[in-house]
Design a protein around this motif. Structure first.
Motif, PDB file in Angstrom:
ATOM      1  N   UNK A   1       0.813  -1.221   0.000  1.00 28.35           N
ATOM      2  CA  UNK A   1       0.000   0.000   0.000  1.00 28.35           C
ATOM      3  C   UNK A   1       0.849   1.275   0.000  1.00 28.35           C
ATOM      4  N   UNK A   2       1.961   1.263   0.701  1.00 23.21           N
ATOM      5  CA  UNK A   2       2.729   2.495   0.901  1.00 23.21           C
ATOM      6  C   UNK A   2       3.658   2.854  -0.256  1.00 23.21           C
ATOM      7  N   UNK A   3       3.772   1.994  -1.255  1.00 26.77           N
ATOM      8  CA  UNK A   3       4.756   2.222  -2.323  1.00 26.77           C
ATOM      9  C   UNK A   3       4.540   3.566  -3.026  1.00 26.77           C
ATOM     10  N   UNK A   4       3.312   3.980  -3.217  1.00 23.24           N
ATOM     11  CA  UNK A   4       3.036   5.239  -3.895  1.00 23.24           C
ATOM     12  C   UNK A   4       3.349   6.477  -3.067  1.00 23.24           C
ATOM     13  N   UNK A   5       3.600   6.285  -1.784  1.00 25.94           N
ATOM     14  CA  UNK A   5       3.949   7.396  -0.899  1.00 25.94           C
ATOM     15  C   UNK A   5       5.351   7.219  -0.333  1.00 25.94           C
ATOM     16  N   UNK A   6       6.192   6.492  -1.043  1.00 30.98           N
ATOM     17  CA  UNK A   6       7.585   6.370  -0.642  1.00 30.98           C
ATOM     18  C   UNK A   6       7.975   5.053  -0.020  1.00 30.98           C
ATOM     19  N   UNK A   7       7.019   4.182   0.243  1.00 30.31           N
ATOM     20  CA  UNK A   7       7.331   2.876   0.798  1.00 30.31           C
ATOM     21  C   UNK A   7       7.263   2.833   2.309  1.00 30.31           C
ATOM     22  N   UNK A   8       7.608   1.687   2.845  1.00 34.61           N
ATOM     23  CA  UNK A   8       7.503   1.421   4.277  1.00 34.61           C
ATOM     24  C   UNK A   8       8.317   2.433   5.082  1.00 34.61           C
ATOM     25  N   UNK A   9       7.700   2.900   6.154  1.00 37.55           N
ATOM     26  CA  UNK A   9       8.386   3.749   7.124  1.00 37.55           C
ATOM     27  C   UNK A   9       8.212   3.149   8.507  1.00 37.55           C
TER      28      UNK A   9
ATOM     29  N   UNK B   1      12.145  12.986  -3.839  1.00 32.74           N
ATOM     30  CA  UNK B   1      11.944  11.992  -2.787  1.00 32.74           C
ATOM     31  C   UNK B   1      11.604  10.610  -3.311  1.00 32.74           C
ATOM     32  N   UNK B   2      10.943  10.557  -4.435  1.00 30.73           N
ATOM     33  CA  UNK B   2      10.374   9.303  -4.899  1.00 30.73           C
ATOM     34  C   UNK B   2      11.123   8.669  -6.064  1.00 30.73           C
ATOM     35  N   UNK B   3      12.024   9.389  -6.704  1.00 27.22           N
ATOM     36  CA  UNK B   3      12.669   8.869  -7.903  1.00 27.22           C
ATOM     37  C   UNK B   3      11.782   9.125  -9.115  1.00 27.22           C
ATOM     38  N   UNK B   4      11.766   8.188 -10.058  1.00 24.49           N
ATOM     39  CA  UNK B   4      10.985   8.359 -11.279  1.00 24.49           C
ATOM     40  C   UNK B   4       9.496   8.346 -10.967  1.00 24.49           C
TER      41      UNK B   4
ATOM     42  N   UNK C   1       8.899  21.055  -0.460  1.00 23.83           N
ATOM     43  CA  UNK C   1      10.123  21.514  -1.125  1.00 23.83           C
ATOM     44  C   UNK C   1      10.610  20.456  -2.108  1.00 23.83           C
ATOM     45  N   UNK C   2      10.942  20.894  -3.309  1.00 22.87           N
ATOM     46  CA  UNK C   2      11.453  19.989  -4.323  1.00 22.87           C
ATOM     47  C   UNK C   2      10.401  19.449  -5.277  1.00 22.87           C
ATOM     48  N   UNK C   3       9.120  19.650  -4.976  1.00 21.44           N
ATOM     49  CA  UNK C   3       8.055  19.186  -5.871  1.00 21.44           C
ATOM     50  C   UNK C   3       7.968  20.134  -7.059  1.00 21.44           C
ATOM     51  N   UNK C   4       7.610  19.640  -8.233  1.00 25.08           N
ATOM     52  CA  UNK C   4       7.550  20.525  -9.395  1.00 25.08           C
ATOM     53  C   UNK C   4       6.397  21.525  -9.332  1.00 25.08           C
TER      54      UNK C   4
END
Length: 173
Positions: free
Chosen positions: A34-42, A157-160, A86-89
């Motif tokens: 589930x978390x992959x779209x928000x950066x993965x497991x934390x 933060x997320x890569x591609x 910060x860093x988002x397009x």
């Protein structure tokens, strides 16, 4: 502090995050699928930091993620909102339906309402959704909302990620 306005739809209440919503966020971030779209497991402590930063986003930007609940039940069913760290397009609209709440149409209903709020109350003229490649459910939802693939880019933060462009306000009327 900038409070999140309440948005109501036919079935839902979108409200600002509260402390009791954290357990649902922690469970979401503990799930590797589930978390992959928000950066993965934390780990729980980093999920707390994400949750706290999403609350701070309201103060810094004047918008953020709402907690999705059903009318008459304040249980957190997901989140949907506007995100531009910060860093988002550019500002994006994002969504999550928590475990047990997928397939009920809440992400579509919430995203439609949040996008309308962004265009009418906040004066946005465009919105995007940044979606990791392979997240077919999120891509399908973006396309159901009328968003079109625009480009691939490297998210800090997320890569591609794939950027999907939502219809402009005038295209929705």
């Amino acid at each position: 502090m900038t409070p999140a306005p309440i948005i109501e739809t036919d079935r839902l209440i979108l409200r600002g995050p509260v402390a009791s919503d954290f357990e649902a966020i922690a469970a979401f971030y503990a799930d590797p699928i589930r978390s992959v779209g928000f950066g993965g497991v934390l780990p729980r402590d980093e999920a707390w930091r994400w949750f706290a930063s999403s609350i701070g986003h309201w103060q810094l930007r004047g918008y953020g993620f709402w907690t999705i609940t059903f009318k008459g039940d304040d249980t957190a069913a997901g989140i949907c909102g506007l995100w531009n760290p910060e860093g988002w397009p550019e500002p994006e609209i994002g969504w999550i339906a928590f475990d047990g709440f997928e397939g009920k149409g809440i992400a579509f209903e919430a995203a439609t309402a949040v996008r309308a709020h962004a265009y009418s109350a906040l004066g946005f003229t465009t919105l995007s959704s940044n979606i990791v490649p392979g997240n077919e459910r999120s891509i399908a939802l973006a396309e159901r909302l009328g968003a079109k693939f625009e480009r691939t880019y490297t998210n800090v933060n997320m890569g591609t990620e794939n950027l999907y462009r939502h219809p402009a306000p005038e295209a929705l009327t």
